[in-house]
Enzyme design. Sequence first.
Site, PDB file in Angstrom:
ATOM      1  N   ARG A  83      48.777  52.718  55.638  1.00  0.00           N
ATOM      2  CA  ARG A  83      48.846  53.257  54.270  1.00  0.00           C
ATOM      3  C   ARG A  83      47.747  54.293  54.049  1.00  0.00           C
ATOM      4  O   ARG A  83      47.965  55.314  53.393  1.00  0.00           O
ATOM      5  CB  ARG A  83      48.713  52.121  53.248  1.00  0.00           C
ATOM      6  CG  ARG A  83      48.842  52.640  51.828  1.00  0.00           C
ATOM      7  CD  ARG A  83      48.881  51.543  50.797  1.00  0.00           C
ATOM      8  NE  ARG A  83      47.597  50.864  50.687  1.00  0.00           N
ATOM      9  CZ  ARG A  83      47.395  49.816  49.887  1.00  0.00           C
ATOM     10  NH1 ARG A  83      48.379  49.340  49.162  1.00  0.00           N
ATOM     11  NH2 ARG A  83      46.219  49.246  49.829  1.00  0.00           N
TER      12      ARG A  83
ATOM     13  N   LYS B 230      51.474  42.287  47.808  1.00  0.00           N
ATOM     14  CA  LYS B 230      51.555  41.880  46.400  1.00  0.00           C
ATOM     15  C   LYS B 230      52.173  42.999  45.557  1.00  0.00           C
ATOM     16  O   LYS B 230      53.108  42.761  44.805  1.00  0.00           O
ATOM     17  CB  LYS B 230      50.160  41.534  45.845  1.00  0.00           C
ATOM     18  CG  LYS B 230      49.428  40.433  46.595  1.00  0.00           C
ATOM     19  CD  LYS B 230      48.106  40.093  45.957  1.00  0.00           C
ATOM     20  CE  LYS B 230      47.093  41.224  45.960  1.00  0.00           C
ATOM     21  NZ  LYS B 230      46.526  41.564  47.279  1.00  0.00           N
TER      22      LYS B 230
ATOM     23  N   ARG C 203      44.261  56.722  50.652  1.00  0.00           N
ATOM     24  CA  ARG C 203      43.467  55.894  49.726  1.00  0.00           C
ATOM     25  C   ARG C 203      42.090  55.644  50.331  1.00  0.00           C
ATOM     26  O   ARG C 203      41.981  55.226  51.480  1.00  0.00           O
ATOM     27  CB  ARG C 203      44.199  54.564  49.472  1.00  0.00           C
ATOM     28  CG  ARG C 203      44.335  54.247  47.995  1.00  0.00           C
ATOM     29  CD  ARG C 203      45.155  53.014  47.782  1.00  0.00           C
ATOM     30  NE  ARG C 203      44.345  51.800  47.763  1.00  0.00           N
ATOM     31  CZ  ARG C 203      44.805  50.622  47.387  1.00  0.00           C
ATOM     32  NH1 ARG C 203      46.052  50.502  47.002  1.00  0.00           N
ATOM     33  NH2 ARG C 203      44.024  49.575  47.393  1.00  0.00           N
TER      34      ARG C 203
ATOM     35  N   ARG D 179      40.939  37.287  40.744  1.00  0.00           N
ATOM     36  CA  ARG D 179      40.426  37.558  42.092  1.00  0.00           C
ATOM     37  C   ARG D 179      39.240  36.658  42.417  1.00  0.00           C
ATOM     38  O   ARG D 179      38.711  36.710  43.515  1.00  0.00           O
ATOM     39  CB  ARG D 179      39.915  39.005  42.167  1.00  0.00           C
ATOM     40  CG  ARG D 179      40.941  40.069  42.552  1.00  0.00           C
ATOM     41  CD  ARG D 179      41.134  40.246  43.980  1.00  0.00           C
ATOM     42  NE  ARG D 179      41.357  41.506  44.616  1.00  0.00           N
ATOM     43  CZ  ARG D 179      42.341  42.371  44.470  1.00  0.00           C
ATOM     44  NH1 ARG D 179      43.216  42.255  43.541  1.00  0.00           N
ATOM     45  NH2 ARG D 179      42.436  43.407  45.259  1.00  0.00           N
TER      46      ARG D 179
ATOM     47  N   ARG E  45      36.959  44.136  52.727  1.00  0.00           N
ATOM     48  CA  ARG E  45      37.833  43.585  51.673  1.00  0.00           C
ATOM     49  C   ARG E  45      38.372  42.219  52.077  1.00  0.00           C
ATOM     50  O   ARG E  45      38.512  41.323  51.242  1.00  0.00           O
ATOM     51  CB  ARG E  45      38.991  44.557  51.381  1.00  0.00           C
ATOM     52  CG  ARG E  45      38.535  45.758  50.552  1.00  0.00           C
ATOM     53  CD  ARG E  45      39.452  46.948  50.724  1.00  0.00           C
ATOM     54  NE  ARG E  45      40.785  46.737  50.214  1.00  0.00           N
ATOM     55  CZ  ARG E  45      41.831  47.506  50.534  1.00  0.00           C
ATOM     56  NH1 ARG E  45      41.689  48.515  51.364  1.00  0.00           N
ATOM     57  NH2 ARG E  45      43.015  47.244  50.019  1.00  0.00           N
TER      58      ARG E  45
END
Length: 205
Positions: free
Chosen positions: A141, A14, A147, A89, A158
């Site tokens: 990532r 996204k 992160r 969301r 998630r």
Amino acid sequence: MVQIIFLGPPGAGKGTQAIRLAEHYQIPHISTGDILRSQVAQKTDLGQQAQTYMDKGDLVPDQLILDMVKERLSQADAQTGWILDGFPRNVAQAAFVEQMLIQHFSSLAESSGAPKEDIEQVIVISLDVPDETLIQRLVERGLERGRQDDNETTIRHRLQVYREQTAPLIEFYQARQQLNKVNGNLSVDEVTVELLSAVDKARNS
Ligand code: B4P
């Protein structure tokens, strides 16, 4: 006026694609994840409250998100279109944004004299990617950018949060005939081509 809502599981691309669409259509890219991460970095009250939820991979409570989005959409650059990335969301957030836009469109139509249907059109895009690819992208990532929420345990949580709370939005927007599904399991450039074609088709329909 181009108004796009971007849905999809974590890691679907996204953020990656929203930057490209924003550039192409010259509209602001509004990512609730980016706004929250900047609040965390600045150690604001909102950031401190949001951080625990984000680190665990849970959704940040609606009461912290809704005012933040309302405020962002009221800014000058968002009056001629936007791309919403990562918001809504859950169904409560979707109902909130729908009500907010109904009010906004009515006053805009009154003040500009433009036909309501021209400004009312919101294009919803859902990016589809298989779970194993999502996990692989996010783990990579995590290794590259460090992160906190990009480790395998949190990523799996998630995905579960996405299935329970965000996936019902597919039906919500399908029922409103606003949904456009795009295959996100291609190269970044190929996904952009598919997206531009889906948005242009929806705009001309
Ligand atoms: P977000 O910031 O929205 O992040 P995301 O879902 O993890 O990522 P996205 O789908 O944008 O993936 P990206 O393009 O980066 O959310 C983070 C957290 O913030 C949430 O867990 C939640 O706590 C909180 N939050 C945000 N909004 C909220 C809301 N409205 N309500 C409550 N809480 C909220 O892509 C991922 C990786 O894949 C990148 O490394 C990219 O380079 C790679 N990639 C992308 N496309 C690819 C492709 N086609 N091929 C190969 N790799 C690709």
